[in-house]
Design an enzyme around this catalytic site. Structure first.
Site, PDB file in Angstrom:
ATOM      1  N   GLN A 248      -2.114   9.004   9.403  1.00 61.13           N
ATOM      2  CA  GLN A 248      -1.056   9.860   8.847  1.00 61.13           C
ATOM      3  C   GLN A 248      -1.605  10.657   7.666  1.00 61.13           C
ATOM      4  O   GLN A 248      -2.020  10.061   6.668  1.00 61.13           O
ATOM      5  CB  GLN A 248       0.107   8.972   8.368  1.00 61.13           C
ATOM      6  CG  GLN A 248       1.237   9.718   7.697  1.00 61.13           C
ATOM      7  CD  GLN A 248       2.305   8.776   7.149  1.00 61.13           C
ATOM      8  OE1 GLN A 248       2.035   7.591   6.941  1.00 61.13           O
ATOM      9  NE2 GLN A 248       3.491   9.280   6.935  1.00 61.13           N
ATOM     10  N   GLY A 249      -1.587  11.977   7.767  1.00 55.19           N
ATOM     11  CA  GLY A 249      -2.129  12.827   6.710  1.00 55.19           C
ATOM     12  C   GLY A 249      -1.031  13.553   5.961  1.00 55.19           C
ATOM     13  O   GLY A 249      -0.864  14.765   6.115  1.00 55.19           O
TER      14      GLY A 249
ATOM     15  N   SER B  49      -0.160  12.466   2.296  1.00 55.97           N
ATOM     16  CA  SER B  49      -0.467  12.488   0.859  1.00 55.97           C
ATOM     17  C   SER B  49      -1.710  13.314   0.553  1.00 55.97           C
ATOM     18  O   SER B  49      -2.663  13.344   1.336  1.00 55.97           O
ATOM     19  CB  SER B  49      -0.704  11.070   0.351  1.00 55.97           C
ATOM     20  OG  SER B  49       0.404  10.269   0.632  1.00 55.97           O
TER      21      SER B  49
ATOM     22  N   SER C 286      -4.468   5.741   5.741  1.00 58.29           N
ATOM     23  CA  SER C 286      -4.685   4.381   6.257  1.00 58.29           C
ATOM     24  C   SER C 286      -5.437   4.440   7.580  1.00 58.29           C
ATOM     25  O   SER C 286      -5.095   5.254   8.457  1.00 58.29           O
ATOM     26  CB  SER C 286      -3.353   3.670   6.462  1.00 58.29           C
ATOM     27  OG  SER C 286      -2.719   3.464   5.235  1.00 58.29           O
TER      28      SER C 286
ATOM     29  N   GLU D 169       9.944   5.247   9.479  1.00 54.63           N
ATOM     30  CA  GLU D 169       9.341   4.221   8.621  1.00 54.63           C
ATOM     31  C   GLU D 169      10.437   3.479   7.853  1.00 54.63           C
ATOM     32  O   GLU D 169      10.451   2.254   7.778  1.00 54.63           O
ATOM     33  CB  GLU D 169       8.409   4.927   7.637  1.00 54.63           C
ATOM     34  CG  GLU D 169       7.543   4.005   6.822  1.00 54.63           C
ATOM     35  CD  GLU D 169       6.492   4.785   6.021  1.00 54.63           C
ATOM     36  OE1 GLU D 169       6.722   5.977   5.702  1.00 54.63           O
ATOM     37  OE2 GLU D 169       5.455   4.203   5.712  1.00 54.63           O
TER      38      GLU D 169
ATOM     39  N   GLU E 105       9.491   3.186  -8.493  1.00 52.86           N
ATOM     40  CA  GLU E 105      10.209   4.119  -9.381  1.00 52.86           C
ATOM     41  C   GLU E 105      11.025   5.101  -8.554  1.00 52.86           C
ATOM     42  O   GLU E 105      12.180   5.419  -8.888  1.00 52.86           O
ATOM     43  CB  GLU E 105       9.222   4.887 -10.281  1.00 52.86           C
ATOM     44  CG  GLU E 105       8.531   4.048 -11.340  1.00 52.86           C
ATOM     45  CD  GLU E 105       7.342   3.259 -10.793  1.00 52.86           C
ATOM     46  OE1 GLU E 105       7.005   3.419  -9.595  1.00 52.86           O
ATOM     47  OE2 GLU E 105       6.762   2.470 -11.552  1.00 52.86           O
TER      48      GLU E 105
HETATM   49  C1  LIG Z   1      -2.003   0.969   0.865  1.00 52.50           C
HETATM   50  C2  LIG Z   1      -1.584   2.407   0.943  1.00 52.50           C
HETATM   51  C3  LIG Z   1      -1.612   3.050   2.159  1.00 52.50           C
HETATM   52  C4  LIG Z   1      -1.230   4.392   2.229  1.00 52.50           C
HETATM   53  N1  LIG Z   1      -1.330   5.023   3.456  1.00 52.50           N
HETATM   54  C5  LIG Z   1      -1.039   6.336   3.531  1.00 52.50           C
HETATM   55  C6  LIG Z   1      -1.238   7.032   4.767  1.00 52.50           C
HETATM   56  O1  LIG Z   1      -1.660   6.469   5.769  1.00 52.50           O
HETATM   57  N2  LIG Z   1      -0.980   8.349   4.809  1.00 52.50           N
HETATM   58  C7  LIG Z   1      -0.490   9.022   3.717  1.00 52.50           C
HETATM   59  O2  LIG Z   1      -0.226  10.220   3.844  1.00 52.50           O
HETATM   60  N3  LIG Z   1      -0.303   8.402   2.524  1.00 52.50           N
HETATM   61  C8  LIG Z   1      -0.581   7.070   2.409  1.00 52.50           C
HETATM   62  N4  LIG Z   1      -0.441   6.424   1.200  1.00 52.50           N
HETATM   63  C9  LIG Z   1      -0.060   7.198   0.013  1.00 52.50           C
HETATM   64  C10 LIG Z   1       1.315   6.899  -0.515  1.00 52.50           C
HETATM   65  O3  LIG Z   1       2.292   7.451   0.317  1.00 52.50           O
HETATM   66  C11 LIG Z   1       1.343   7.482  -1.934  1.00 52.50           C
HETATM   67  O4  LIG Z   1       0.425   6.738  -2.709  1.00 52.50           O
HETATM   68  C12 LIG Z   1       2.721   7.393  -2.550  1.00 52.50           C
HETATM   69  O5  LIG Z   1       3.573   8.304  -1.913  1.00 52.50           O
HETATM   70  C13 LIG Z   1       2.712   7.660  -4.077  1.00 52.50           C
HETATM   71  O6  LIG Z   1       2.113   8.890  -4.329  1.00 52.50           O
HETATM   72  P1  LIG Z   1       0.918   9.060  -5.381  1.00 52.50           P
HETATM   73  O7  LIG Z   1      -0.106   7.998  -5.093  1.00 52.50           O
HETATM   74  O8  LIG Z   1       0.496  10.509  -5.351  1.00 52.50           O
HETATM   75  O9  LIG Z   1       1.533   8.725  -6.800  1.00 52.50           O
HETATM   76  P2  LIG Z   1       2.429   9.709  -7.711  1.00 52.50           P
HETATM   77  O10 LIG Z   1       3.490  10.338  -6.885  1.00 52.50           O
HETATM   78  O11 LIG Z   1       1.510  10.596  -8.487  1.00 52.50           O
HETATM   79  O12 LIG Z   1       3.067   8.661  -8.687  1.00 52.50           O
HETATM   80  C14 LIG Z   1       2.362   8.044  -9.781  1.00 52.50           C
HETATM   81  C15 LIG Z   1       3.379   7.192 -10.540  1.00 52.50           C
HETATM   82  O13 LIG Z   1       4.401   8.049 -11.086  1.00 52.50           O
HETATM   83  C16 LIG Z   1       5.676   7.642 -10.609  1.00 52.50           C
HETATM   84  N5  LIG Z   1       6.521   8.803 -10.338  1.00 52.50           N
HETATM   85  C17 LIG Z   1       6.196   9.918  -9.614  1.00 52.50           C
HETATM   86  N6  LIG Z   1       7.249  10.770  -9.565  1.00 52.50           N
HETATM   87  C18 LIG Z   1       8.256  10.169 -10.246  1.00 52.50           C
HETATM   88  C19 LIG Z   1       9.596  10.532 -10.550  1.00 52.50           C
HETATM   89  N7  LIG Z   1      10.108  11.686 -10.127  1.00 52.50           N
HETATM   90  N8  LIG Z   1      10.341   9.657 -11.290  1.00 52.50           N
HETATM   91  C20 LIG Z   1       9.827   8.475 -11.736  1.00 52.50           C
HETATM   92  N9  LIG Z   1       8.567   8.087 -11.496  1.00 52.50           N
HETATM   93  C21 LIG Z   1       7.794   8.915 -10.761  1.00 52.50           C
HETATM   94  C22 LIG Z   1       5.409   6.899  -9.309  1.00 52.50           C
HETATM   95  O14 LIG Z   1       6.454   6.012  -8.989  1.00 52.50           O
HETATM   96  C23 LIG Z   1       4.103   6.192  -9.653  1.00 52.50           C
HETATM   97  O15 LIG Z   1       4.339   5.004 -10.361  1.00 52.50           O
HETATM   98  C24 LIG Z   1      -0.791   5.080   1.084  1.00 52.50           C
HETATM   99  C25 LIG Z   1      -0.757   4.425  -0.155  1.00 52.50           C
HETATM  100  C26 LIG Z   1      -1.171   3.099  -0.236  1.00 52.50           C
HETATM  101  C27 LIG Z   1      -1.137   2.438  -1.591  1.00 52.50           C
END
Ligand SMILES: Cc1cc2nc3c(=O)[nH]c(=O)nc-3n(C[C@H](O)[C@H](O)[C@H](O)COP(=O)(O)OP(=O)(O)OC[C@H]3O[C@@H](n4cnc5c(N)ncnc54)[C@H](O)[C@@H]3O)c2cc1C
Length: 395
Positions: A123-124, A126, A158, A252, A379
């Protein structure tokens, strides 16, 4: 499983239980090429036995199973110590999206290989700076004849290191969309996004595995440089991929909740750990275990309510955030307490430790750090509950 079971459900449970007892293998985590291949072989066996994609319609090779049957299978799978499944992004996320938005040709082309675990999908969605704020994604695709030409980067993909295909969101117009949700005059940033399937073996794709704290390459970064993607691999309409992506995310979110049997099993392991390190009579330890026991029970009731809602034809909507918060934070706290109790045994990962599967507990502890991030962070879940369920004012 609390919902009342029909005789067909009981017969299915007995069939699944007996088959799993005879067939479940003991596999290492799927973080190396060899281990991943072992997982794929196991899922081919699951498919041949008719237990893969139970919820798909029969015409596509599923059993057209109801949500109670699916939940029964997942419970039995955990009870039998079944390994993590590496095909879920194809079977549970892409397939429902194709049922809703794909063409017949796309369904015929991709679904049989997904079902038989011949093709692994990733899944692409993020990107760096586009996780919680998904619509701010910057990977762009421009039309050139019958192709889209894709440039950009995805992250946290993933199983990216082992996948054959990726379903991805790319920006095809509205390139200067502001980061705010809407502007008074211009289109919102959700406009101009396209949902596309990309063969990861295409020229210009580079997959760079990310090694996690637990030592496994569970996910990757994926880079696209002038990657040509035929237009017939667009799912839904060009520039109108946001509703398609929402179908994927709803699949999901609306899936039957994580099987409560898993947390019941882990709680039993936690009690064994307390006994093995001689802390089972300590009042503070007993009190904390009791607190976790209450949370496991709460979660079991929530999961049963989820299954009942879906079985009655309902949808979880924003209430799914309660479920996600309950299981992910329970998972995090349970493993963290286990590691605390293990003390030095947990740190040295010593095979001579007088405890069952210390290394497994350690690995689950590390992975549990991710549970409150993937599928929407805690969050974000709390924001959803505050705004959309409780209608609290925005600060
Ligand atoms: C094990 C794992 C597998 C994954 N697999 C995939 C995958 O296969 N494909 C894919 O596309 N993605 C995948 N992801 C990505 C996942 O969907 C993102 O990590 C997730 O959506 C959070 O985005 P971010 O990492 O950019 O953090 P950010 O969005 O930058 O957030 C950073 C922090 O800020 C907080 N925050 C952000 N916005 C707000 C707000 N408006 N209010 C309050 N707090 C806020 C968040 O809660 C977090 O604590 C995976 C992640 C993990 C950990």
């Amino acid at each position: 499983m609390d919902p009342p079971l029909t005789s067909a459900h009981v017969a299915f449970r007995d069939e699944a239980r007996a088959w799993l007892a005879d067939h479940v293998p003991d596999l290492p985590p799927p973080g190396s090429p060899e281990a991943f291949e072992q997982h794929v072989s196991w899922e081919r066996e699951l498919h041949e036995a008719g237990f893969q994609a139970l919820h798909w319609p029969e015409e596509y090779g599923g059993r057209g199973a109801d949500v109670v049957t699916q939940a029964i299978f997942e419970e039995e799978y955990v009870r039998a110590d079944g390994p993590d499944r590496v095909t879920v992004l194809g079977t549970n996320l892409l397939a429902p999206t194709l049922f809703a938005h794909g063409t017949d040709a796309q369904r015929q082309r991709w679904l049989p290989d997904i079902l038989a675990a011949r093709t692994i999908w990733s899944q692409g969605f993020s990107e760096p700076d586009a996780g919680s704020d998904l619509a701010s994604l910057r990977t762009r695709a421009e039309r050139d004849g019958d192709d889209l030409v894709v440039n950009g980067q995805k992250i946290w993909t993933s199983y990216g290191a082992y996948a054959d295909w990726i379903f991805a969101l790319v920006r095809t117009s509205n390139f200067s969309a502001p980061r705010a949700d809407s502007t008074p005059d211009g289109p919102t940033k959700h406009a101009g996004i396209t949902f596309v399937a990309i063969d990861l073996r295409s020229d210009g794709v580079e997959v760079r595995p990310i090694i996690q704290l637990d030592g496994h390459a569970g996910f990757s970064e994926v880079f696209f440089t002038d990657v040509r993607v035929p237009i017939d691999q667009v799912i839904g309409e060009i520039d109108d991929g946001w509703p398609v992506a929402m179908t994927t995310l709803a699949a999901e979110r609306d899936a039957p909740a994580a099987p409560p049997a898993r947390y019941e099993r882990d709680l039993r392991d936690l009690i064994d750990i307390a006994r093995a390190v001689g802390l089972d009579t300590d009042d503070v330890v007993r009190d904390r275990i009791a607190g976790l026991h209450v949370r496991v029970e709460c979660y079991r009731h929530q999961a049963a309510a989820t299954v009942a809602t879906l079985a009655a034809g309902g949808s979880l909507g924003d209430g799914a955030s309660v479920t996600k918060l309950l299981w992910s934070e329970l998972e995090r706290d349970l493993y963290a307490f286990g590691l605390e109790l293990l003390g030095a045994h947990g740190e040295v990962l010593d095979d001579r430790a007088p405890l069952r599967d210390v290394a497994g507990w350690h690995s689950r502890y590390w992975y549990a750090r991710a549970a409150t991030i993937y599928a929407g962070t805690s969050e974000i879940q709390r924001n959803i509950l505050a705004r959309r369920v409780l209608a609290l004012p925005k600060a």
